[in-house]
Write a protein that holds these residues in place. Structure first.
Motif, PDB file in Angstrom:
ATOM      1  N   LEU A 167       5.122   2.240  16.781  1.00 59.04           N
ATOM      2  CA  LEU A 167       4.887   2.475  15.352  1.00 59.04           C
ATOM      3  C   LEU A 167       4.633   1.210  14.544  1.00 59.04           C
ATOM      4  O   LEU A 167       4.147   1.283  13.418  1.00 59.04           O
ATOM      5  CB  LEU A 167       6.094   3.218  14.739  1.00 59.04           C
ATOM      6  N   ARG A 168       4.960   0.050  15.098  1.00 55.35           N
ATOM      7  CA  ARG A 168       4.936  -1.180  14.291  1.00 55.35           C
ATOM      8  C   ARG A 168       3.570  -1.558  13.739  1.00 55.35           C
ATOM      9  O   ARG A 168       3.478  -2.292  12.771  1.00 55.35           O
ATOM     10  CB  ARG A 168       5.556  -2.337  15.042  1.00 55.35           C
ATOM     11  N   SER A 169       2.475  -1.063  14.339  1.00 54.23           N
ATOM     12  CA  SER A 169       1.150  -1.439  13.820  1.00 54.23           C
ATOM     13  C   SER A 169       0.729  -0.613  12.600  1.00 54.23           C
ATOM     14  O   SER A 169      -0.257  -0.939  11.956  1.00 54.23           O
ATOM     15  CB  SER A 169       0.092  -1.320  14.917  1.00 54.23           C
ATOM     16  N   ILE A 170       1.490   0.436  12.271  1.00 52.39           N
ATOM     17  CA  ILE A 170       1.161   1.219  11.071  1.00 52.39           C
ATOM     18  C   ILE A 170       1.506   0.384   9.846  1.00 52.39           C
ATOM     19  O   ILE A 170       2.645  -0.055   9.687  1.00 52.39           O
ATOM     20  CB  ILE A 170       1.953   2.550  11.036  1.00 52.39           C
ATOM     21  N   PRO A 171       0.537   0.141   8.958  1.00 52.05           N
ATOM     22  CA  PRO A 171       0.845  -0.631   7.755  1.00 52.05           C
ATOM     23  C   PRO A 171       1.855   0.106   6.867  1.00 52.05           C
ATOM     24  O   PRO A 171       1.723   1.305   6.619  1.00 52.05           O
ATOM     25  CB  PRO A 171      -0.502  -0.747   7.045  1.00 52.05           C
ATOM     26  N   ILE A 172       2.873  -0.643   6.434  1.00 50.29           N
ATOM     27  CA  ILE A 172       3.909  -0.102   5.560  1.00 50.29           C
ATOM     28  C   ILE A 172       3.822  -0.834   4.226  1.00 50.29           C
ATOM     29  O   ILE A 172       3.983  -2.050   4.171  1.00 50.29           O
ATOM     30  CB  ILE A 172       5.328  -0.297   6.146  1.00 50.29           C
ATOM     31  N   ILE A 173       3.541  -0.069   3.173  1.00 51.46           N
ATOM     32  CA  ILE A 173       3.438  -0.626   1.836  1.00 51.46           C
ATOM     33  C   ILE A 173       4.656  -0.164   1.048  1.00 51.46           C
ATOM     34  O   ILE A 173       4.888   1.042   0.905  1.00 51.46           O
ATOM     35  CB  ILE A 173       2.158  -0.127   1.112  1.00 51.46           C
ATOM     36  N   ILE A 174       5.446  -1.103   0.566  1.00 48.35           N
ATOM     37  CA  ILE A 174       6.589  -0.754  -0.274  1.00 48.35           C
ATOM     38  C   ILE A 174       6.047  -0.430  -1.665  1.00 48.35           C
ATOM     39  O   ILE A 174       5.314  -1.225  -2.255  1.00 48.35           O
ATOM     40  CB  ILE A 174       7.606  -1.920  -0.343  1.00 48.35           C
ATOM     41  N   LEU A 175       6.395   0.744  -2.169  1.00 47.01           N
ATOM     42  CA  LEU A 175       6.007   1.187  -3.513  1.00 47.01           C
ATOM     43  C   LEU A 175       7.297   1.630  -4.191  1.00 47.01           C
ATOM     44  O   LEU A 175       7.799   2.721  -3.937  1.00 47.01           O
ATOM     45  CB  LEU A 175       4.996   2.328  -3.437  1.00 47.01           C
ATOM     46  N   THR A 176       7.855   0.746  -5.013  1.00 50.36           N
ATOM     47  CA  THR A 176       9.195   0.965  -5.537  1.00 50.36           C
ATOM     48  C   THR A 176       9.326   0.474  -6.969  1.00 50.36           C
ATOM     49  O   THR A 176       8.485  -0.294  -7.445  1.00 50.36           O
ATOM     50  CB  THR A 176      10.229   0.259  -4.624  1.00 50.36           C
ATOM     51  N   SER A 177      10.389   0.906  -7.628  1.00 53.25           N
ATOM     52  CA  SER A 177      10.627   0.452  -8.997  1.00 53.25           C
ATOM     53  C   SER A 177      11.365  -0.887  -9.023  1.00 53.25           C
ATOM     54  O   SER A 177      11.420  -1.547 -10.052  1.00 53.25           O
ATOM     55  CB  SER A 177      11.428   1.511  -9.771  1.00 53.25           C
TER      56      SER A 177
END
Length: 154
Positions: free
Chosen positions: A92-102
């Protein structure tokens, strides 16, 4: 990269991990207004996110997303725990993870990048600015950046 201008191009699959229904609606609205064909899947806590991504339980038949939008403040496992588990999993590590947070806390930003988040976006409070942020993200990630090839379930 999946080019939305290519005839027969597959939609980009996005997993939104967000427990705030208002933010889910704004994110979906921003993507509807955008030019990129997408399939958005939504889960509301960290445990569901991990089940979706590892295709466990009720998510066994779900496709692997091309990209994950991850809130940090979640019930159950929080976003940092989810991020850490995803980036530790070779499948799973190649899936881009974008943090979208307050959160604008420097510690959250630093920790997210230490855990190998691909980007960190702070949600604006104003709904119009929120939609504009998501649209700018969409334009950059799907028009400029090359995503890794999709990983389909085996």
């Amino acid at each position: 990269m999946r080019d939305s201008d290519t005839v027969g191009a597959e939609p980009v699959r996005i997993l939104l991990v967000e427990d705030n229904p208002g933010d889910v609606r704004l994110t979906e609205e921003a993507f509807k207004q955008g030019r990129i064909e997408n399939d958005m899947y939504v889960v509301s806590d960290g445990n569901e996110a991990l089940d979706f991504l590892t295709q466990r339980g009720e998510y066994a038949d779900m496709p692997q997303p091309d990209l994950v939008l991850l809130d940090l403040n979640l019930p159950g496992k929080d976003g940092e725990e989810v991020l850490e588990e995803l980036k530790a999993d070779p499948a799973l590590r190649s899936i881009p993870i974008i943090i979208l947070t307050s959160s604008q806390a420097e510690e959250d930003i630093a920790t997210s990048y230490e855990l190998h988040a691909n980007a960190y976006l702070t949600k604006p409070v104003d709904p119009d600015e929120f939609i504009e942020t998501v649209r700018a993200f969409e334009k950059f990630w799907f028009s400029v950046v090359r995503l890794p090839p999709g990983v389909d379930s085996q």
